[in-house]
Motif scaffolding. Structure first.
Motif: not given
Length: 442
Positions: A105-109, A134-142
C-alpha cells in the motif's frame, strides 16, 4: 512447524522447502545472484510456503519499478492464501504478511515498524530484520536502522549463522550517523565472522570514503574483491565506491576503466545501477574528465522511465541523466510527474512533496533555492530521498553547483560547511567552490 537456521518459525512441513528457503535468506544476506532461484525452489517444494511468498513480494517492491507493483500484490494474495491453507500459519509468518500488506500500500515505514515490533523479543531473526533495514534504507531512515541494529547486536551470539550479517548492518547504520570509528570496528568484525558479508565490506568502504582515506579504501576494496565480485548487481555498486576513491585521487583513466568494466558493464535499468552510473558520470564531468558518449545509454533508460515515480530517489537520477544530454521534453515530463506524485498520500508522495519537487527543479535548471533558509531546509530533507550519505552527496553537490551558478558564494560555503559534518573536504567540492571564487575556512 519448523525453525530455520536464521531463527524464523514457519509452518512448512517440507525439509526441502526449508533448505531452499535458508539458501534464499543466505542469498539475500550475501547479495548473491541465486536468491530468486532459491525462492522459486522453496515454492516448488511447498507451494504454500508463507514466508517464501512474502519474500517474493518484498523483493519485487524493493526493485522500485512501477510494473512490479502488481507482482508484489499477487505475492501478497498468495501469502494470504497460504496462511489459510496452513490454518493461520505461525506468528512469524503473520507478521511478515501484515508488513507486506502495508508495504504494498506504499507504507514502507509502517511495514518496517511492523517487522521491528513483531520481532521485538527476537531482534536477531534475520529475514524480518534485513527486510526492515532495506525498507528504512530506501526511506533514508538511518535512525530507525540504527535503533534496530543496536538491539540486534546487543548480547549477540557470534556463533549464530546471522551474526556477521547483523554486525555488517550495524556497521553501516553507525557509519550513516558519522560514528566512523565504531563503524570501522563493527564492519571489520562482521567480515571476520562472515567473509561473504558484502554489506559489512560495503560499510567499511563507506567509512574510508567519507573520511577521505582513499588509499586505505582502495586497498580494502581490492583486497576483498573475491567476495564482492561474486555478488549480483551489488558488485556494480561496490565498483562505484572504488571509482569514487580513484576519482578523488585524480586517477581519471582508471575511473573510466572501472566505469566501463565494472560499474556499467551491462545496460540495465535497475534503479541502483542507474544511480551508480548517473552519479559517477556527473562527478567525472564536474571533475573535468571527458566521458565521451557514456551518457547516452543511461539517458535512454531514463527516458523510458520518465513516468515512473515509484521511488523518488530513482526518479531524480533519471532526471539528471536526461538533463545531461539535453532531453528537455523528457525532463519536463518527469518533473511534472514528480509534482503530481507530491499530491498523493503514501511515503513516496510525502518525500516528493518535502524534497523531490524542489530537488527536481534544481536538477532540471528551473530553480535555485530562493534563500538560505530554503537551502537549510533542502539539505535537512535530503536524507528522506533514501540511499546512503555517499549516494545523496550527488544531490548535495548538484545543489552547491546550482547556487554557485547564480554567483551565491556564501550559499556554496554554507552547503560546504553542512557537508563537512559527515564528509571530508574533497577535490570535487573545491572545484565547485572555485567556480564562484570562494573557499571554506580551514
Amino acid at each position: 512447524m519448523k525453525r530455520d537456521g536464521y531463527d524464523l518459525v514457519t509452518s512448512t512441513d517440507s525439509s526441502e522447502a526449508q533448505r531452499a528457503f535458508e539458501n534464499a535468506v543466505l542469498g539475500l544476506a550475501t547479495h548473491r545472484p541465486n536468491t530468486g532461484l532459491a525462492v522459486q525452489a522453496t515454492l516448488a517444494a511447498d507451494s504454500h510456503h508463507v514466508a517464501g511468498h512474502a519474500l517474493k513480494g518484498f523483493a519485487n517492491l524493493i526493485l522500485a519499478r512501477s510494473e512490479l507493483g502488481a507482482t508484489a500484490a499477487s505475492a501478497l494474495n498468495d501469502a494470504r492464501d497460504a496462511l489459510s491453507v496452513k490454518a493461520g500459519g505461525t506468528t512469524d509468518e503473520r507478521v511478515l504478511v501484515t508488513a507486506l500488506d502495508a508495504a504494498v500500500e506504499g507504507g514502507f515505514s509502517h511495514a518496517a515498524d511492523i517487522l521491528d515490533d513483531g520481532f521485538e523479543n527476537r531482534p536477531t531473526t534475520f529475514l524480518p530484520f534485513k527486510i526492515s533495514q532495506a525498507l528504512r534504507f530506501m526511506l533514508g531512515d538511518a535512525a530507525g536502522m540504527l535503533k534496530a541494529s543496536t538491539r540486534a547486536v546487543k548480547d549477540l551470539d557470534t556463533g549464530s549463522r546471522a551474526a556477521g550479517f547483523l554486525l555488517g548492518c550495524h556497521a553501516f547504520s553507525l557509519e550513516e550517523h558519522g560514528r566512523y570509528s565504531e563503524a570501522l570496528v563493527a564492519g571489520q568484525r562482521a567480515v571476520a565472522l562472515q567473509p561473504d558479508d558484502s554489506w559489512g565490506l560495503h560499510a567499511v568502504s563507506h567509512v574510508f570514503e567519507m573520511c577521505g582515506d582513499t588509499g586505505e579504501g582502495i586497498d580494502w576494496l581490492e583486497g576483498s574483491r573475491t567476495a564482492w565480485s561474486r555478488c549480483n548487481n551489488f558488485s556494480f555498486h561496490m565498483a562505484w565506491h572504488l571509482g569514487l576513491l580513484h576519482l578523488e585521487r585524480g586517477d581519471d583513466d582508471r575511473v573510466l576503466q572501472i566505469y566501463d568494466d565494472e560499474v556499467r558493464p551491462q545496460q540495465t535499468d535497475d534503479f541502483r545501477d542507474m544511480a551508480n552510473a548517473v552519479s559517477l558520470l556527473w562527478r567525472m564531468e564536474q571533475s573535468g574528465v571527458h566521458v565521451g558518449d557514456r551518457w547516452m545509454d543511461v539517458a535512454d533508460v531514463a527516458y523510458r522511465r520518465r513516468t515512473d515515480t515509484t521511488l523518488i530517489f530513482a526518479a531524480l537520477h533519471n532526471l539528471a541523466a536526461m538533463v545531461a544530454v539535453g532531453e528537455r521534453e523528457g525532463a519536463a515530463e518527469l518533473v511534472a510527474q514528480i509534482d503530481a506524485k507530491a499530491l498523493g498520500m503514501d511515503d513516496q508522495a510525502r518525500i516528493a512533496a518535502e524534497i523531490g519537487v524542489p530537488m527536481a527543479r534544481v536538477l532540471a535548471g528551473l530553480d535555485a533555492p530562493a534563500d538560505r533558509r530554503m537551502i537549510d531546509r533542502m539539505v535537512a530533507n535530503l536524507p528522506k530521498i533514501g540511499g546512503s550519505n555517499a549516494q545523496r552527496d550527488f544531490f548535495v553537490l548538484a545543489l552547491a553547483k546550482a547556487v554557485g551558478a547564480g554567483g551565491d558564494d556564501a550559499a556554496v560555503s554554507q552547503i560546504g560547511r553542512i557537508r563537512q559534518q559527515l564528509k571530508a573536504d574533497d577535490r570535487l567540492f573545491k572545484t565547485i567552490e572555485r567556480t564562484v571564487g570562494t573557499r571554506l575556512p580551514a
